[in-house]
Design a protein around this motif. Structure first.
Motif, PDB file in Angstrom:
ATOM      1  N   PHE A   1       0.844  -1.208   0.000  1.00  0.00           N
ATOM      2  CA  PHE A   1       0.000   0.000   0.000  1.00  0.00           C
ATOM      3  C   PHE A   1       0.873   1.248   0.000  1.00  0.00           C
ATOM      4  O   PHE A   1       0.659   2.179  -0.779  1.00  0.00           O
ATOM      5  CB  PHE A   1      -0.924   0.008   1.232  1.00  0.00           C
ATOM      6  CG  PHE A   1      -1.716   1.284   1.376  1.00  0.00           C
ATOM      7  CD1 PHE A   1      -3.001   1.373   0.859  1.00  0.00           C
ATOM      8  CD2 PHE A   1      -1.179   2.403   2.006  1.00  0.00           C
ATOM      9  CE1 PHE A   1      -3.726   2.564   0.967  1.00  0.00           C
ATOM     10  CE2 PHE A   1      -1.893   3.583   2.112  1.00  0.00           C
ATOM     11  CZ  PHE A   1      -3.175   3.661   1.589  1.00  0.00           C
TER      12      PHE A   1
ATOM     13  N   ASP B   1       0.662   3.913  -2.923  1.00  0.00           N
ATOM     14  CA  ASP B   1      -0.001   5.168  -2.552  1.00  0.00           C
ATOM     15  C   ASP B   1       0.949   6.351  -2.748  1.00  0.00           C
ATOM     16  O   ASP B   1       0.563   7.400  -3.267  1.00  0.00           O
ATOM     17  CB  ASP B   1      -0.461   5.077  -1.095  1.00  0.00           C
ATOM     18  CG  ASP B   1      -1.325   6.261  -0.715  1.00  0.00           C
ATOM     19  OD1 ASP B   1      -2.361   6.465  -1.367  1.00  0.00           O
ATOM     20  OD2 ASP B   1      -0.931   6.995   0.220  1.00  0.00           O
TER      21      ASP B   1
ATOM     22  N   ALA C   1      -3.404   0.651  -4.468  1.00  0.00           N
ATOM     23  CA  ALA C   1      -2.876   0.671  -3.104  1.00  0.00           C
ATOM     24  C   ALA C   1      -3.953   0.100  -2.173  1.00  0.00           C
ATOM     25  O   ALA C   1      -3.691  -0.784  -1.346  1.00  0.00           O
ATOM     26  CB  ALA C   1      -2.498   2.096  -2.698  1.00  0.00           C
TER      27      ALA C   1
ATOM     28  N   ALA D   1       0.516  -4.719  -6.534  1.00  0.00           N
ATOM     29  CA  ALA D   1      -0.415  -4.722  -5.389  1.00  0.00           C
ATOM     30  C   ALA D   1      -0.667  -6.141  -4.891  1.00  0.00           C
ATOM     31  O   ALA D   1      -0.783  -6.379  -3.692  1.00  0.00           O
ATOM     32  CB  ALA D   1      -1.739  -4.072  -5.789  1.00  0.00           C
TER      33      ALA D   1
END
Ligand code: NDP
Length: 480
Positions: A65, A69, A112, A164
């Motif tokens: 994440f 992100d 994310a 991911a």
């Protein structure tokens, strides 16, 4: 002149050769020299990804994440600058390019979140004492091969889900547009990706792409590009037992019925057929128009076409940028000539001179065509759309489906009955009502049917179908 290196096993590696990245709006403007990987570089990248897969495949969702992100945040913060680079190397207009960069940023933000949302299922077994658990695991090393028409969005919608869900990546962008790909990889590296997890191998498809497809250490290939290359990759993947996913061409129909709002229809067709210089796999290349509105529609389209401003992608007032390169321009002009020879009437379609040397082409509308002409069966991939006149809705639907492709389809109508019937019966992966066939959201599935696509959908949570494999576990807890 700045030189841009490949990124292999956590290092920026110069290529033995380089290729120039040239601005299609101004052939005197060279953006940089980009490394060309060879088959050995590709092998090193694959080996690095294989080595990195063990730890990355068991990294925490939080770790994945954080990287994705952060990459999304950086892309969004730099969208004006990255959009300028994209417009300069690919030729779509600045607003279109900035929009594409923003979409890439949002894709990273979405995936994310997907790293955190990857759940499984627990079911009671049909046998006593057992529980069944269904979970998803990463595939391993994924080879990503991308085309030139969306230099950052397509890499984003392949790289983000691959990472991911815990895979490692070897990424080969199209040789025509390495600049956006290089910046994207640099952003991901600076966002904290561990060594070897993502590798960039710029260079020729026939060399680098070929090495990726041939390697037994690559577990899966996700490809977007032409039907010819996609089909050849598919055959190789079947032979070597690789999982693969293909997004290829389109010959997307836009149906305009007598009861359509004329302004809405013309806007949807101008946008769908000609924006981004028509270089979208979702472009509306077949305008299927019923006879009651046909003449008014063609007249309104011609008026709008005459007012379109074609020029340098970086100029503020340009609405349509140049064609991407000489080869694509030659293909566009060849199909315009074919349309004429087949009996179509071509409005526009001539080469344009501008202040700088570039690949400028006036958008072309071909009227008086029929469904069986080559111009209506083969993908042009340029600012060229044809009009097919039909009697009524039933004929329009039949013509819409009379194609080997099935990516996107649209209808302009004010009738709920026809809109509903068309949504259900048109053979396409995506359907648009009163809006252009091109232009899609980033959080929902993208893909087509028939000759347009193969394998699971891309984007949205549906992307996990390709980038993960399912494991079914049976657990006997024993007696307590
Ligand atoms: P290609 O299918 O040849 O290229 C797509 C990607 O595949 C590029 O990265 C290319 O590398 C790579 N590639 C080429 N050959 C091989 C190979 N043998 N093995 C593995 N990878 C390979 O499309 P083009 O860019 O040449 O465009 C040609 C036509 O394809 C267009 O005119 C258009 O009709 C269609 N097209 C469709 C797209 C779509 O989204 N549906 C997108 C782009 C094109 P490289 O180019 O760097 O050599």
């Amino acid at each position: 002149m700045k030189t841009f290196a490949n990124y292999i096993d956590g290092q920026w590696i110069e290529g033995k050769t380089t290729a120039p990245n040239v601005n299609p709006s101004n052939l005197d403007d060279v953006i940089g020299q980009f490394a060309e990987a060879d088959a050995d570089d590709a092998q090193r990248a694959i080996a690095a990804a294989r080595k990195a897969f063990g730890p990355w495949s068991v990294s925490t969702p939080q770790q994945r994440f954080d990287v994705l992100d952060q990459a999304g945040t950086t892309i969004l913060a730099r969208k004006a600058e990255l959009g300028r680079l994209l417009a300069r190397e690919e030729g779509k207009t600045l607003p279109e390019a900035i929009g594409e960069v923003a979409r890439a940023g949002q894709i990273f933000k979405f995936f994310a979140g997907e790293a955190l949302r990857l759940g499984g299922e627990i079911l009671p077994s049909v046998r006593p004492g057992l529980t069944v658990e269904v979970t998803r695991e990463p595939l391993g090393v994924i080879g990503l091969i991308t085309p030139w028409n969306f230099p950052i969005a397509i890499p984003a919608w392949k790289i983000a889900p691959a990472l991911a869900y815990g895979n490692c990546v070897v990424f080969k962008p199209a040789e025509l547009v390495p600049g956006s790909a290089w910046e994207l990889v640099n952003i991901l590296v600076e966002s904290g990706l561990p060594q070897g997890v993502l590798n960039l191998v710029m260079g020729r498809g026939a060399v680098v792409g070929e090495a990726m497809v041939a390697s037994p250490d690559v577990d899966a290939i996700s490809f977007t590009g032409s039907v010819a290359t996609g089909s050849a990759i598919a055959a190789r993947c079947v032979a070597s037992g690789k999982k693969f996913q293909l997004e290829m061409g389109g010959k997307n129909p836009m149906v305009v019925l007598d009861d359509a709002d004329l302004d809405v229809a013309v806007e949807a067709c101008i946008n769908g057929a000609f924006y981004s210089t028509g270089q979208r796999c979702t472009a509306s290349s077949r305008l299927i128009v019923t006879e009651g509105i046909h003449d008014r529609f063609v007249e309104a389209m011609c008026n709008r076409l005459a007012a379109l401003r074609i020029g340098d992608a970086l100029s503020a007032d340009t609405q349509i940028g140049p064609v991407v390169d000489a080869r694509q321009l030659e293909q566009d002009e060849r199909y315009i000539a074919i349309a004429r020879e087949e009996g179509g009437t071509v409005i526009g379609g001539e080469r344009l001179e501008r202040a700088t040397p570039g690949f400028f082409l006036a958008p072309a509308l071909v009227t008086g065509t029929t469904a069986d002409m080559r111009i209506n069966r083969e993908e042009v991939f340029g600012p060229v759309a044809s009009v097919i006149r039909v009697k009524d809705y039933d004929e329009a639907l039949a013509v819409a489906n009379d194609t080997p492709f099935g990516l996107s389809a649209g209808i302009c109508t004010t009738s709920l009955k026809y809109a509903t019937h068309f949504r259900r019966h048109v053979q396409a992966g995506m359907v648009m009502v009163n809006t252009a066939t091109a232009g899609v959201d980033y959080h929902v599935p993208f893909g087509g049917r028939k000759g347009s696509s193969y394998g699971p959908r891309e984007q949205g949570s549906y992307a996990r179908e390709f980038y993960t494999t399912v494991k079914t576990a049976y657990i006997h807890a024993g007696q307590v």
